[in-house]
Design an enzyme around this catalytic site. Structure first.
Site, PDB file in Angstrom:
ATOM      1  N   LYS A 106       0.842  -1.922  -0.298  1.00  0.00           N
ATOM      2  CA  LYS A 106      -0.020  -0.085  -0.061  1.00  0.00           C
ATOM      3  C   LYS A 106       1.095   0.945  -0.053  1.00  0.00           C
ATOM      4  CE  LYS A 106      -4.380  -1.703   0.273  1.00  0.00           C
ATOM      5  NZ  LYS A 106      -4.436  -2.904   0.939  1.00  0.00           N
ATOM      6  N   GLU A 118      -9.918   5.838   2.620  1.00  0.00           N
ATOM      7  CA  GLU A 118     -10.834   4.915   2.895  1.00  0.00           C
ATOM      8  C   GLU A 118     -10.192   3.391   3.574  1.00  0.00           C
ATOM      9  OE1 GLU A 118      -9.722   5.255   0.007  1.00  0.00           O
ATOM     10  OE2 GLU A 118      -9.519   2.875   0.211  1.00  0.00           O
ATOM     11  N   SER A 131       1.421  -9.587  -0.502  1.00  0.00           N
ATOM     12  CA  SER A 131       1.676  -8.003  -1.111  1.00  0.00           C
ATOM     13  C   SER A 131       1.360  -7.863   0.887  1.00  0.00           C
ATOM     14  CB  SER A 131       0.110  -8.205  -0.948  1.00  0.00           C
ATOM     15  OG  SER A 131      -0.886  -8.958   0.110  1.00  0.00           O
TER      16      SER A 131
END
Ligand SMILES: *Cc1c(COP(=O)(O)O)cnc(C)c1O
Length: 391
Positions: free
Chosen positions: A89, A111, A377
């Protein structure tokens, strides 16, 4: 066949910007300026310098020897779990906050589902000294307490959202609503390859550093840049988009996305949008959406908060429609078991989201010369409670 975005912001029939009038100015400003800004040389220099020295890139491409022996193939793990804040991210939030500064914005909203994107956003806001507000479904606030504490420690305001089933979709609605009310000074850092054009393309470009590195690292390790398979889990689809990006035109590289089948694909408790969705509009873009026959959004379910979303990025809807990528799914149970297996086989505890990608390894029919890259990830520290039920 092209898999890149068109001038008008579409991947085939999916994408576009289906937005209320009130959001038009913000989106138009982004649309007309994002490419010039992100392709500018000084932006690129700053972006890559932060990816390197702040986020810790390049992340290793690790040859997983025990997993390889077990599945009879050459399995590499792209270690996004080693990025600062513990997931891919941060690649996107660094890119977007630099862009927000170029646009003269002074406030950031975001969000979050599992809280990983909220933490990554709060982190770059602290880095840049910008105020940060994160919308998070109340259900997620309760099941992801450590990440809520991290966001607060970093100085962000976390606003619990109680509408719908109080998860990611509802948090996204609330963030968009806030943006409409504060169009001038605020940038909305969306956390995946979703939302109105140009967000899906912009986020994919920021995440594409993953596949750029994979190509280079595989060349060093295997003598050529092409794996036989690239496997990634798909929530909104940003880590998969990043891992697929520089292989999209190499048709001999099989791209595999793995969605969350929750309690079973047909159980009514799943979040596998490509398997279950129909064309529709969600959060400003045309894509596949989980919905009832009369077009009401279905509440998604997955044990993994980061995959618990009823839509999917328009790029993936297009890759699905054209057959360029294959999409599979894994249940909660399969993912938990796969996460436990990876922990014990390789000494790496994967995020529950990522565990879904590992869960399809037994179904791939691999042969010993196949080179498989799994995009790892994120790390699983946030998911210890869920894993605990197995041990
Ligand atoms: C958020 C998250 C995901 C799901 O989001 P995508 O946009 O589909 O990548 C997957 N894995 C981890 C570790 C995450 O934090």
């Amino acid at each position: 066949m092209t898999y890149k975005i068109s001038e008008g912001g579409f991947y085939g029939e999916y994408g576009g910007a289906y937005i209320p009038e009130m959001l038009w100015r913000n989106i138009e400003e982004l649309r007309t300026r994002y490419m010039d800004i992100i392709q500018d040389e000084s932006f690129q220099r700053r972006f890559y310098s932060l990816l390197k020295d702040f986020a810790g890139r390049p992340t290793p491409l690790y040859f997983a020897s025990r997993l390889s022996a077990q599945y009879g193939a050459r399995i590499y793990l792209k270690r996004e779990d080693l990025c600062h804040t513990g997931a891919h991210k941060i690649n996107n939030t660094i890119g977007q906050i630099l862009l927000a500064q170029k646009l003269g914005k002074t406030r950031i909203i975001a969000e979050t589902g599992a809280g990983q994107h909220g933490v990554a956003t709060a982190t770059v806001c602290a880095l840049m000294g910008m105020p940060c507000t994160v919308y998070m479904g109340k259900t997620d606030v309760e099941r992801q307490q450590p990440n809520v504490a991290r966001m607060k420690l970093l100085g962000a305001e976390v606003i619990p959202v109680t509408s719908g089933n109080a998860t990611l979709k509802d948090a996204t609605n609330e963030a968009l609503r806030h943006w409409i009310a504060h169009p001038l000074d605020t940038h909305y850092i969306i956390g995946s390859v979703v939302g109105p054009h140009p967000f899906p393309d912009m986020v994919a470009r920021f995440q594409s550093v993953i596949s750029a590195e994979i190509r280079q690292q595989l060349t060093e390790k295997e003598g050529n840049p092409y794996p036989d398979y690239v496997v990634a889990c798909v929530g909104g689809g940003s880590n998969a988009a990043g891992a697929f990006y520089h292989f999209l035109d190499d048709e001999h590289v099989q791209l595999i996305g793995v969605e969350a089948a929750g309690k079973g694909l047909q159980s009514g408790h799943a979040a596998a949008t490509l398997a279950l969705g129909k064309p529709g509009v969600l959060h400003g873009c045309k894509t596949l959406v989980m919905q009832t026959a009369d077009g009401q959004i279905t509440e998604p379910y997955s044990v993994s908060a980061g995959l618990d979303y009823p839509g999917v990025g328009p790029l993936h809807a297009h890759l699905f429609a054209t057959g360029r990528a294959k999409f599979m799914s894994a249940t909660d149970e399969e993912a938990l078991r796969a996460g436990l297996e990876v922990s014990r086989t390789e000494g790496i505890i994967p995020a529950l989201e990522t565990a879904h990608a590992f869960a399809i390894l037994p179904k791939l029919n691999l042969s010993k010369d196949d080179v498989v890259v799994i995009n790892l990830s994120g790390r699983g520290d946030k998911d210890l409670q869920a894993y605990n039920q197995l041990i």
